[in-house]
Enzyme design. Structure first.
Site, PDB file in Angstrom:
ATOM      1  N   ASP A   8       5.854  14.454  14.893  1.00 58.19           N
ATOM      2  CA  ASP A   8       5.556  13.361  13.853  1.00 58.19           C
ATOM      3  C   ASP A   8       6.896  13.579  12.718  1.00 58.19           C
ATOM      4  O   ASP A   8       7.317  14.224  13.148  1.00 58.19           O
ATOM      5  CB  ASP A   8       4.404  13.621  13.650  1.00 58.19           C
ATOM      6  N   CYS A  65       5.385  19.449  15.618  1.00 54.82           N
ATOM      7  CA  CYS A  65       4.616  18.899  14.694  1.00 54.82           C
ATOM      8  C   CYS A  65       4.627  20.597  13.435  1.00 54.82           C
ATOM      9  O   CYS A  65       6.515  20.831  13.900  1.00 54.82           O
ATOM     10  CB  CYS A  65       2.967  18.317  14.686  1.00 54.82           C
ATOM     11  N   THR A  67       2.952  22.661  12.758  1.00 54.47           N
ATOM     12  CA  THR A  67       2.584  23.888  13.346  1.00 54.47           C
ATOM     13  C   THR A  67       2.537  23.532  15.193  1.00 54.47           C
ATOM     14  O   THR A  67       2.599  25.249  15.265  1.00 54.47           O
ATOM     15  CB  THR A  67       1.030  24.000  13.080  1.00 54.47           C
ATOM     16  N   HIS A  98       2.625  31.794  34.700  1.00 59.21           N
ATOM     17  CA  HIS A  98       1.468  32.437  34.643  1.00 59.21           C
ATOM     18  C   HIS A  98       0.016  30.483  34.882  1.00 59.21           C
ATOM     19  O   HIS A  98      -0.265  30.536  35.305  1.00 59.21           O
ATOM     20  CB  HIS A  98       0.501  33.283  33.887  1.00 59.21           C
ATOM     21  N   HIS A 133      -2.103  32.795  40.922  1.00 62.56           N
ATOM     22  CA  HIS A 133      -2.315  32.093  39.380  1.00 62.56           C
ATOM     23  C   HIS A 133      -2.521  30.223  39.807  1.00 62.56           C
ATOM     24  O   HIS A 133      -3.422  29.689  39.107  1.00 62.56           O
ATOM     25  CB  HIS A 133      -0.604  31.629  38.858  1.00 62.56           C
TER      26      HIS A 133
HETATM   27  C1  RB5 Z   1       1.350  17.052   9.082  1.00 62.59           C
HETATM   28  O1  RB5 Z   1       1.690  17.114   8.157  1.00 62.59           O
HETATM   29  C2  RB5 Z   1       1.301  17.995   9.500  1.00 62.59           C
HETATM   30  O2  RB5 Z   1      -0.220  18.773  10.109  1.00 62.59           O
HETATM   31  C3  RB5 Z   1       1.122  17.835  11.143  1.00 62.59           C
HETATM   32  O3  RB5 Z   1       2.258  18.389  11.260  1.00 62.59           O
HETATM   33  C4  RB5 Z   1       0.536  19.269  12.588  1.00 62.59           C
HETATM   34  O4  RB5 Z   1       1.399  20.601  12.173  1.00 62.59           O
HETATM   35  C5  RB5 Z   1      -0.656  19.574  13.055  1.00 62.59           C
HETATM   36  O5  RB5 Z   1      -1.409  20.316  12.963  1.00 62.59           O
END
Ligand code: RB5
Length: 147
Positions: A8, A65, A67, A98, A133
Site C-alpha cells: 500500500d 505496508c 507495519t 520450518h 515440519h
Molecule cells: C496505513 O496507514 C497502515 O494502516 C497500513 O499500511 C498497515 O500498517 C496496516 O496494517
C-alpha cells in the site's frame, strides 16, 4: 522463481528497495502494489496477490505496508497461504526452514531498508527443511480443507 510484490501507500519506499534487490538477484517479479498518490486499503492489494500465489501463478509473494500486519493478516485469509510477518533475519531463515512460508510481509514503519533487504534476501534463499515440519504443515492444510 517468480515473485509477486505488492503493497500500500505506507510501504512504497521499502517496496522500491525490495524491487532493486529482486533485480540484483535476477529474480523475475511483478509489482502489483499501489502507485500511491493517495491512501489506499491494504486488503485490496494483499488479497489478489495472495490468490495469485495460492493459484501457483507465482512461487512466492512479498507484501509491504506500514507495519506489515494488515497485509499479513489479509494474505493468511487465502487458502494455501502461509504469510510470515518478519522483522529480523533469524525469523526470515526459520520461517522458510520450518514453515515453508510462501509469502513474506514487512513494515516500512518498523524497519529500515538495509535490514529489509537482508530479510528478503535470506527469505528468498532459504529452503524448506521438510521432515517433521512437513507433518505440521499437513495439519494446517487438513484444517483448511475441512472447515
Ligand atoms: C496505513 O496507514 C497502515 O494502516 C497500513 O499500511 C498497515 O500498517 C496496516 O496494517
Amino acid at each position: 522463481m517468480k515473485v509477486i510484490l505488492s503493497g500500500d501507500h505506507a510501504g512504497m519506499t521499502l517496496r522500491n528497495e525490495v524491487k532493486d534487490l529482486l533485480e540484483e538477484m535476477h529474480i523475475a517479479y511483478e509489482d502489483t502494489g499501489c502507485s500511491c498518490e493517495t491512501s489506499v486499503d491494504y486488503p485490496d492489494y494483499a488479497l489478489p496477490a495472495a490468490q495469485r500465489v495460492a493459484s501457483g501463478e507465482f512461487d512466492r509473494g512479498i507484501l509491504i505496508c506500514g507495519t506489515g500486519i494488515g497485509m499479513s493478516i489479509a494474505a493468511n485469509k487465502v487458502k494455501g497461504i502461509r504469510c510470515a510477518l518478519v522483522h529480523d533475519v533469524y525469523s526470515a531463515k526459520l520461517t522458510r526452514q520450518h514453515n515453508d512460508s510462501n509469502m513474506l510481509a514487512m513494515g516500512e514503519r518498523v524497519i529500515g531498508p538495509g535490514l529489509a533487504r537482508e530479510i528478503a534476501k535470506t527469505w528468498l534463499e532459504t529452503a524448506f527443511d521438510g521432515g517433521r515440519h512437513e507433518r505440521r504443515l499437513n495439519k494446517l492444510t487438513a484444517y483448511e480443507e475441512n472447515r
